[in-house]
Design an enzyme around this catalytic site. Structure first.
Site, mmCIF file in Angstrom:
data_model
loop_
_atom_site.group_PDB
_atom_site.id
_atom_site.type_symbol
_atom_site.label_atom_id
_atom_site.label_comp_id
_atom_site.label_asym_id
_atom_site.label_seq_id
_atom_site.Cartn_x
_atom_site.Cartn_y
_atom_site.Cartn_z
ATOM 1 C CG ASP A 227 9.438 13.581 -6.632
ATOM 2 O OD1 ASP A 227 8.263 13.212 -6.383
ATOM 3 O OD2 ASP A 227 9.700 14.363 -7.561
ATOM 4 C CD1 TRP A 228 4.232 9.140 -4.451
ATOM 5 C CD2 TRP A 228 5.405 10.726 -3.438
ATOM 6 N NE1 TRP A 228 3.548 9.521 -3.319
ATOM 7 C CE2 TRP A 228 4.249 10.488 -2.666
ATOM 8 C CE3 TRP A 228 6.317 11.683 -2.973
ATOM 9 C CZ2 TRP A 228 3.962 11.170 -1.488
ATOM 10 C CZ3 TRP A 228 6.038 12.371 -1.797
ATOM 11 C CH2 TRP A 228 4.879 12.107 -1.078
#
Length: 843
Positions: A227-228
């Protein structure tokens, strides 16, 4: 981009170590790193659970917005999910995106979950089938779907580090199961890890989850990405097999860090090669989309896309109550002109989606008022409509991009950019944009006049406002940076000289909203300007990048005044439509809800209107359950979710009977928060969350403890009636086949969902009363009968996770087949017996 497939093993030999390392992290926020020497292209990803945003937060190319995830799931329509996925795939290519960051297949463990709306259901089977069919549709277009967030990202509170504690059985039967189904049935090309820990280890560093289960047991051969900002290490994440760190530039996979880890023999060279293979596989799959290198992002304005969005929205809407058949409403009045009042904070607001990375700039939005008004016009305007606000919903001042105008009379706000602060002598403007919104994220603002890395600049956002009413108007602004709002040159809001931490922007990085009031006269044209300085001017955290400003205004009317207006209107009309619920300000990535209540005075509004008019229809819009203390009093209740572009039309379609509602609740609606299974175990407490309800999530819990709910899982009414009969159950060692005849016994054409639940007769462990194992949706003309047949594998129909053996166990026993149209309305029953006990792993 050329379509020639990469020879991965050849490239593994040819790539230098620095080139391999560069492939293991993104180039920027949305792209992978190219290796031009070896013709390895960069590919693009885009947010996309309910629409494809593209590469821009600031001044983004408009997109088509789908109903939210829980609304999509409420259609219970596998074919429609595939169609929706195909449209997502087509639009991804129009945005130049090879990979869609979705679907989201986490579990709606609690109504409080900030991203509950973005997921599908409390039930893992429904979640898995929704995800798998949307993935099929996306990948039918040769666009890669990235299934997320693997696994247990079921709350926003402390999401980057919270340690999720749960049993193996809960992990397997509830939280991994949607991923297992989607991986089995649709083979998504990519998978995104969650931020959280599970039992002390971040998922992105968990060999148990990423290797033992995902790779070895599930045999997953696709690409994994973080995920970012969701990686927390160099070695551990690479060893676990997170192929791609996002976004770029690299944080934990810099040349210096990774090279040192390899040279010191802490990371094996083979580990690097294995992860590079994963990235190259993703690029190979992306090449099949045939997206040109020079693609220019564009909006999909094909009328067919609007038709599909409307169809999905129509099927998502759930009719919860219809006493006295008050619905459907008539577009026409034959005995004198009928009067309908449309009241509520969501009447003239377009609640298209929840907040966070799922939100986007919708190509257009139809409000409930617009949809209802259009239906009345179709009926010849023999029914009159009147409107009243009744109650406020906005947490902050509303977006006024559709109210402000430029000097040409065009709706929107003019943005003028400078390198020097307001008041500077001979200030020079370097750029100008015309924008449709006053919710302005400048995270990715670019201009040729800005040098690489130059993040300090200023902007004036301005427009003209002509009030329709003489009154006091309240203005507000929240910011990540600094902001001041002026009306005709007078300072009204100061969020510059004194700032207070709040929850604006992603992960609550911005200020609270500061407010001010000014008296404005009807018909007079006012100049409104917000002076903004980027994040380096931010007094609370100047280390943030660029930032943004949210500003808006509304008439400063006391709640009591709006309530009184609504009550007086309700007294004077024949019927009332109350459009209420939540918005992306209350359901969003970045935070969880603190309670289940609709904020503000909405409940008071409903109670008071019911006192003066008994013909009330309530339309609730939210992505997850809300408390409804008035539910028993109201004759008609419709749940409409966040409905995407077409939300107003779909609400009107159902209210006026152009569409017979067929949606079914994708989660239970409890009476109150204290009834929910996770009530005592929700949220981060000293960095931990205990899933104390174990496998008993949603209806599994309510049925086991015999807890009444407001509306059960799978529930939804119709304007017609259906009957189930002639159930047939046939089983062998591999599958159980269930067939039932469904008859439309009413006078209106409509669709019904056949829900098949399984119950073990003599379980040796505590099991749910029953579990959804398959479903099928059928359309029937009035009086028509059709057979619905579903096939379920014996292992999926019967198995539970045996923690002692660490395997699924299918026990030799008799199993009941319970068929109905909701979890609490079983109409016909059958049974089958299995001949042996067996254990299994895998998909």
């Amino acid at each position: 981009m050329g379509a020639q497939e990469l020879d991965i093993e050849y490239l593994i030999k040819e790539l230098t170590l620095p080139e391999k390392i560069s492939l293991l992290a993104g180039k920027d926020f949305w792209h992978t790193f190219p290796i031009e020497r070896l013709n390895i292209p960069s590919i693009r990803v885009s947010d996309g659970p309910n629409g494809i945003r593209g590469t821009k937060f600031f001044n983004s190319v408009p997109s088509n917005c789908f109903p939210c995830g829980t609304g999509l799931a409420a259609t219970f329509n596998k074919d429609l999910w595939v169609e929706a996925g195909e449209l997502m795939g087509k639009e991804a290519k129009m945005k130049g995106a090879h990979v869609i960051l979705g679907p989201t297949s986490n579990i709606v463990r609690s109504p409080l979950g900030g991203r509950a709306f973005e997921s599908y259901s409390e039930d893992p089977l429904l979640s898995g089938h929704a995800a798998s069919n949307i993935i099929k549709g996306i990948q039918n277009e040769n666009v890669v779907a990235c299934l997320k967030h693997f696994v247990c990202n079921d709350q926003e509170d402390d999401r980057r580090g919270v340690d999720t504690l749960l049993t193996d059985r809960a992990l397997r039967e509830i939280y991994l199961k949607p991923f297992q189904i989607a991986l089995r049935d649709s083979e998504p090309g990519a998978l995104m890890t969650s931020y959280n820990k599970i039992r002390g280890i971040h998922v992105s560093e968990s060999k148990e989850l990423m290797q033992d289960i995902l790779r070895d047991e599930y045999k997953y051969e696709g690409t994994t990405m973080s995920d970012w900002l969701g990686t927390n290490s160099t070695k551990a994440a690479l060893d676990a097999g997170v192929n791609l760190e996002m976004p770029g530039p690299a944080r934990f996979r810099t040349q210096l860090q990774v090279t040192h880890e390899i040279q010191s023999k802490r990371i094996h060279a083979q580990t690097i090669d294995d992860n590079v293979r994963g990235v190259l596989k993703l690029i190979n799959r992306a090449l099949k989309a045939g997206i040109p290198d020079d693609v220019v992002e564009s909006a999909n304005e094909d009328p067919a896309s609007s038709e599909l969005l409307r169809k999905v929205g129509d099927e998502s809407i759930v009719l919860l109550k219809n006493e006295g058949n008050i619905l459907p409403l008539s577009k026409t009045s034959v005995a004198g002109q009928e009067k309908i009042a449309v009241i509520g904070p969501n009447v003239k607001a377009a609640q298209d989606s929840g907040g966070g990375s799922a939100s986007l700039t919708a190509r257009y939005k139809v409000t409930p008022w617009e949809g209802i008004k259009k239906k009345i016009e179709e009926g010849g305007n023999t029914v009159s409509l009147e409107y009243s606000l009744g109650a406020f919903l906005d947490k902050n001042m509303p977006d006024v991009g559709d109210i402000l105008e430029n000097d040409k009379g065009e709706k929107g706000v003019t943005a003028k950019f400078y390198k020097t602060a307001p008041g500077t002598k001979d200030r020079q403007q370097f750029a100008e944009r015309f924008l449709p919104t006053t919710k302005l994220c400048l995270f990715d603002f670019k201009d040729p006049e800005l040098a690489p890395g130059e993040v300090l600049f200023y902007a004036d956002f301005e427009g003209y406002f002509t009030p329709e009413e003489t009154a006091d108007y309240e203005f507000g602004a929240s910011v990540m940076g600094t902001a001041q709002v002026f009306v005709d040159g007078k300072l009204v809001v100061d969020n510059k000289t004194k700032q207070t931490k709040g929850d604006a922007f992603f992960l609550a990085m911005g200020t609270r909203e500061e407010r001010g009031t000014v008296h404005l006269e009807k018909g007079k044209k006012y100049h409104v300007k917000c002076e903004f300085g980027t994040a380096p001017t931010y007094t609370l955290d100047p280390t943030q990048e660029i930032g943004g400003a949210f500003f808006g205004f509304r008439i400063d009317s006391p709640q009591e005044t709006e309530l009184t207006k609504a009550i007086e209107l309700a007294k004077s009309v024949d019927k009332v439509i109350l459009v209420v619920g939540l918005s992306k300000e209350w359901e969003s990535e970045g935070f969880d809800r603190s309670d289940m209540d609709i904020p503000g005075a909405t409940n008071q509004l409903i109670e008071e209107v019911l006192k003066v008019n008994k013909n009330v229809v309530i339309v609730n819009q939210s992505g997850s359950p809300v408390t409804m203390p008035w539910a028993e009093k109201v004759p008609a209740l419709v749940h409409a979710w966040y409905g995407g572009n077409e939300l107003g039309n779909t609400i009107a379609d159902v209210l006026f009977g152009d569409v017979n509602p067929s949606g079914k609740l994708s989660m239970s609606f409890p009476k109150k928060l204290e009834d929910t299974p996770s009530y005592l175990n929700y949220g981060s407490i000293n960095g931990q969350v205990w899933y104390g309800e174990d496998i008993f999530v949603g209806y599994r819990y309510y049925e086991k403890v015999k807890q009444d709910v407001l509306f059960p899982f799978g529930f939804g009414l119709s304007y017609t009636t259906f009957d189930f009969k002639d159930l047939s159950v046939a089983a062998d060692d591999e599958n159980v086949t269930v067939s039932v005849k469904v008859t439309n016994t009413g006078s209106v054409d409509g669709s019904e969902t056949v829900q098949v639940y399984i119950e073990q007769s003599n379980p040796s462990v505590i099991r749910p009363v029953k579990e959804l194992k398959e479903f099928g949706k059928v359309f029937l003309k009035a009086g028509e009968t059709k057979s619905v047949e579903v096939k379920i594998s014996i292992k999926e129909a019967t198995s539970y996770w045996n923690g002692y053996f660490s395997k699924w166990e299918s026990t030799k026993d008799t199993y009941k087949v319970l068929v109905g149209n909701s979890s609490d309305n079983i109409i016909v029953e059958g049974e089958f017996a299995t001949s042996k006990t067996f254990y299994w792993l895998g998909l």
